[in-house]
Scaffold this motif. Sequence first.
Motif, PDB file in Angstrom:
ATOM      1  N   GLU A  12      57.079  42.092  35.876  1.00  0.00           N
ATOM      2  CA  GLU A  12      57.613  41.419  36.974  1.00  0.00           C
ATOM      3  C   GLU A  12      56.717  41.180  38.376  1.00  0.00           C
ATOM      4  OE1 GLU A  12      59.272  43.802  35.239  1.00  0.00           O
ATOM      5  OE2 GLU A  12      60.226  42.401  33.943  1.00  0.00           O
ATOM      6  N   MET A  13      56.099  42.336  38.551  1.00  0.00           N
ATOM      7  CA  MET A  13      55.403  42.250  39.843  1.00  0.00           C
ATOM      8  C   MET A  13      54.256  41.209  39.841  1.00  0.00           C
ATOM      9  SD  MET A  13      55.441  46.287  40.775  1.00  0.00           S
ATOM     10  CE  MET A  13      54.684  46.101  42.220  1.00  0.00           C
ATOM     11  N   ILE A  14      53.511  41.416  38.388  1.00  0.00           N
ATOM     12  CA  ILE A  14      52.395  40.546  38.369  1.00  0.00           C
ATOM     13  C   ILE A  14      52.627  38.915  38.156  1.00  0.00           C
ATOM     14  CG2 ILE A  14      50.535  39.761  36.585  1.00  0.00           C
ATOM     15  CD1 ILE A  14      50.595  43.012  35.955  1.00  0.00           C
ATOM     16  N   HIS A  15      53.966  38.624  37.432  1.00  0.00           N
ATOM     17  CA  HIS A  15      54.301  37.439  37.503  1.00  0.00           C
ATOM     18  C   HIS A  15      54.546  36.938  38.954  1.00  0.00           C
ATOM     19  CE1 HIS A  15      56.311  33.811  35.962  1.00  0.00           C
ATOM     20  NE2 HIS A  15      57.447  34.198  36.733  1.00  0.00           N
ATOM     21  N   THR A  16      55.159  37.582  39.641  1.00  0.00           N
ATOM     22  CA  THR A  16      55.674  37.277  41.118  1.00  0.00           C
ATOM     23  C   THR A  16      54.491  36.977  42.116  1.00  0.00           C
ATOM     24  OG1 THR A  16      57.816  38.661  41.178  1.00  0.00           O
ATOM     25  CG2 THR A  16      56.546  38.048  43.080  1.00  0.00           C
ATOM     26  N   MET A  17      53.392  37.648  41.609  1.00  0.00           N
ATOM     27  CA  MET A  17      52.123  37.445  42.425  1.00  0.00           C
ATOM     28  C   MET A  17      51.457  36.195  41.878  1.00  0.00           C
ATOM     29  SD  MET A  17      50.485  41.191  43.428  1.00  0.00           S
ATOM     30  CE  MET A  17      50.654  42.003  41.704  1.00  0.00           C
ATOM     31  N   PHE A  18      51.391  36.160  40.522  1.00  0.00           N
ATOM     32  CA  PHE A  18      51.055  34.638  40.223  1.00  0.00           C
ATOM     33  C   PHE A  18      51.677  33.536  40.398  1.00  0.00           C
ATOM     34  CE2 PHE A  18      48.453  36.895  36.635  1.00  0.00           C
ATOM     35  CZ  PHE A  18      47.264  36.285  36.746  1.00  0.00           C
ATOM     36  N   VAL A  19      52.928  33.473  40.467  1.00  0.00           N
ATOM     37  CA  VAL A  19      53.621  32.331  41.314  1.00  0.00           C
ATOM     38  C   VAL A  19      53.139  32.165  42.535  1.00  0.00           C
ATOM     39  CG1 VAL A  19      56.261  31.563  41.830  1.00  0.00           C
ATOM     40  CG2 VAL A  19      55.792  32.531  39.639  1.00  0.00           C
ATOM     41  N   ALA A  20      53.306  33.164  43.445  1.00  0.00           N
ATOM     42  CA  ALA A  20      52.755  32.824  44.819  1.00  0.00           C
ATOM     43  C   ALA A  20      51.346  32.316  44.842  1.00  0.00           C
ATOM     44  CB  ALA A  20      52.901  34.523  45.666  1.00  0.00           C
ATOM     45  N   MET A  21      50.299  33.039  44.150  1.00  0.00           N
ATOM     46  CA  MET A  21      49.072  32.240  44.026  1.00  0.00           C
ATOM     47  C   MET A  21      49.173  31.046  43.752  1.00  0.00           C
ATOM     48  SD  MET A  21      45.804  33.546  42.081  1.00  0.00           S
ATOM     49  CE  MET A  21      46.115  33.277  40.409  1.00  0.00           C
ATOM     50  N   ALA A  22      49.885  30.443  42.691  1.00  0.00           N
ATOM     51  CA  ALA A  22      49.917  29.156  42.132  1.00  0.00           C
ATOM     52  C   ALA A  22      50.426  28.134  43.376  1.00  0.00           C
ATOM     53  CB  ALA A  22      50.942  29.030  40.727  1.00  0.00           C
ATOM     54  N   GLU A  23      51.304  28.650  44.266  1.00  0.00           N
ATOM     55  CA  GLU A  23      51.798  27.729  45.154  1.00  0.00           C
ATOM     56  C   GLU A  23      50.836  27.430  46.184  1.00  0.00           C
ATOM     57  OE1 GLU A  23      55.250  29.748  46.862  1.00  0.00           O
ATOM     58  OE2 GLU A  23      56.442  29.383  45.143  1.00  0.00           O
ATOM     59  N   GLY A  24      49.571  28.417  46.338  1.00  0.00           N
ATOM     60  CA  GLY A  24      48.378  28.110  47.069  1.00  0.00           C
ATOM     61  C   GLY A  24      47.392  27.480  46.780  1.00  0.00           C
ATOM     62  N   GLN A  25      47.474  26.936  45.300  1.00  0.00           N
ATOM     63  CA  GLN A  25      46.276  26.503  44.609  1.00  0.00           C
ATOM     64  C   GLN A  25      46.435  24.909  44.895  1.00  0.00           C
ATOM     65  OE1 GLN A  25      46.708  29.372  40.897  1.00  0.00           O
ATOM     66  NE2 GLN A  25      44.827  28.251  41.060  1.00  0.00           N
ATOM     67  N   ASN A  26      46.202  24.318  45.673  1.00  0.00           N
ATOM     68  CA  ASN A  26      46.251  22.872  46.125  1.00  0.00           C
ATOM     69  C   ASN A  26      45.080  22.113  45.216  1.00  0.00           C
ATOM     70  OD1 ASN A  26      48.396  22.932  47.566  1.00  0.00           O
ATOM     71  ND2 ASN A  26      47.164  23.348  49.500  1.00  0.00           N
ATOM     72  N   ALA A  27      43.832  22.685  45.073  1.00  0.00           N
ATOM     73  CA  ALA A  27      42.895  22.176  44.411  1.00  0.00           C
ATOM     74  C   ALA A  27      43.019  22.166  42.954  1.00  0.00           C
ATOM     75  CB  ALA A  27      41.545  22.902  44.908  1.00  0.00           C
ATOM     76  N   PHE A  28      43.675  23.247  42.572  1.00  0.00           N
ATOM     77  CA  PHE A  28      43.812  23.228  40.964  1.00  0.00           C
ATOM     78  C   PHE A  28      44.917  22.079  40.568  1.00  0.00           C
ATOM     79  CE2 PHE A  28      46.234  24.793  37.310  1.00  0.00           C
ATOM     80  CZ  PHE A  28      45.240  24.962  36.458  1.00  0.00           C
ATOM     81  N   ARG A  29      45.916  21.903  41.467  1.00  0.00           N
ATOM     82  CA  ARG A  29      47.218  21.035  41.082  1.00  0.00           C
ATOM     83  C   ARG A  29      46.334  19.628  41.091  1.00  0.00           C
ATOM     84  NH1 ARG A  29      50.356  24.094  44.062  1.00  0.00           N
ATOM     85  NH2 ARG A  29      49.757  23.386  46.148  1.00  0.00           N
ATOM     86  N   ILE A  30      45.295  19.329  41.763  1.00  0.00           N
ATOM     87  CA  ILE A  30      44.760  18.059  41.905  1.00  0.00           C
ATOM     88  C   ILE A  30      43.689  17.700  40.775  1.00  0.00           C
ATOM     89  CG2 ILE A  30      43.347  16.622  43.218  1.00  0.00           C
ATOM     90  CD1 ILE A  30      44.367  17.705  45.917  1.00  0.00           C
ATOM     91  N   SER A  31      42.785  18.815  40.600  1.00  0.00           N
ATOM     92  CA  SER A  31      41.609  19.029  39.637  1.00  0.00           C
ATOM     93  C   SER A  31      42.196  19.289  38.207  1.00  0.00           C
ATOM     94  CB  SER A  31      40.610  19.474  40.117  1.00  0.00           C
ATOM     95  OG  SER A  31      40.733  20.837  40.206  1.00  0.00           O
ATOM     96  N   GLY A  32      42.840  20.465  38.159  1.00  0.00           N
ATOM     97  CA  GLY A  32      43.034  21.113  37.004  1.00  0.00           C
ATOM     98  C   GLY A  32      41.951  22.055  36.504  1.00  0.00           C
ATOM     99  N   GLY A  33      41.110  22.089  37.412  1.00  0.00           N
ATOM    100  CA  GLY A  33      39.880  22.948  36.968  1.00  0.00           C
ATOM    101  C   GLY A  33      38.976  23.779  38.105  1.00  0.00           C
ATOM    102  N   CYS A  34      40.048  24.262  38.934  1.00  0.00           N
ATOM    103  CA  CYS A  34      39.595  25.340  39.968  1.00  0.00           C
ATOM    104  C   CYS A  34      40.343  26.688  39.929  1.00  0.00           C
ATOM    105  CB  CYS A  34      40.163  24.643  41.350  1.00  0.00           C
ATOM    106  SG  CYS A  34      38.814  24.857  42.567  1.00  0.00           S
ATOM    107  N   HIS A  35      39.393  27.836  40.393  1.00  0.00           N
ATOM    108  CA  HIS A  35      39.847  29.062  40.014  1.00  0.00           C
ATOM    109  C   HIS A  35      40.423  29.541  41.360  1.00  0.00           C
ATOM    110  CE1 HIS A  35      38.651  30.252  36.093  1.00  0.00           C
ATOM    111  NE2 HIS A  35      37.422  29.596  36.303  1.00  0.00           N
ATOM    112  N   ALA A  36      41.124  30.515  41.404  1.00  0.00           N
ATOM    113  CA  ALA A  36      41.682  31.165  42.399  1.00  0.00           C
ATOM    114  C   ALA A  36      41.633  32.727  42.573  1.00  0.00           C
ATOM    115  CB  ALA A  36      43.226  30.634  42.647  1.00  0.00           C
ATOM    116  N   ALA A  37      41.631  32.979  44.052  1.00  0.00           N
ATOM    117  CA  ALA A  37      41.667  34.560  44.026  1.00  0.00           C
ATOM    118  C   ALA A  37      42.771  34.899  45.148  1.00  0.00           C
ATOM    119  CB  ALA A  37      40.367  35.258  44.516  1.00  0.00           C
TER     120      ALA A  37
END
Length: 86
Positions: A12-37
Motif C-alpha cells: 500500500e505504501m509503495i502504491h501510494t508513492m507511485f500514485v503521487a509520482m505519476a501525478e507529477g509526470q507531465n512529460a510522461f503523460r504527453i509523450s508516454g516515454g519519459c522516466h521519473a524519479a
Amino acid sequence: SLLTAPGKLNFEMIHTMFVAMAEGQNAFRISGGCHAAAIFDKNMELLCVKEDIGRHNAVDKAIGSLLRKEQLGRSNFLLVSGRVSY
C-alpha cells in the motif's frame, strides 16, 4: 551523512508513492516515454519528482533539486519508473 533505515514498506505504501509520482509526470503523460524519479520523506511526503528520457538522469535531477533546496537530508525513499513497475 549517515543513512538510517526508515522502516519497512508494504504494498500500500509503495502504491501510494507511485500514485503521487505519476501525478507529477507531465512529460510522461504527453509523450508516454519519459522516466521519473521521486523522492519522499519518512512520512511518505513527496519532496520532488523529476523526469528525463534516462532514468539515471531523472535520479540526478531529483537529488540535485533537493541539494539546491538544502532538503536532501529529509529524503528517505527514492522511487523510479520502469517497465516492471508499471
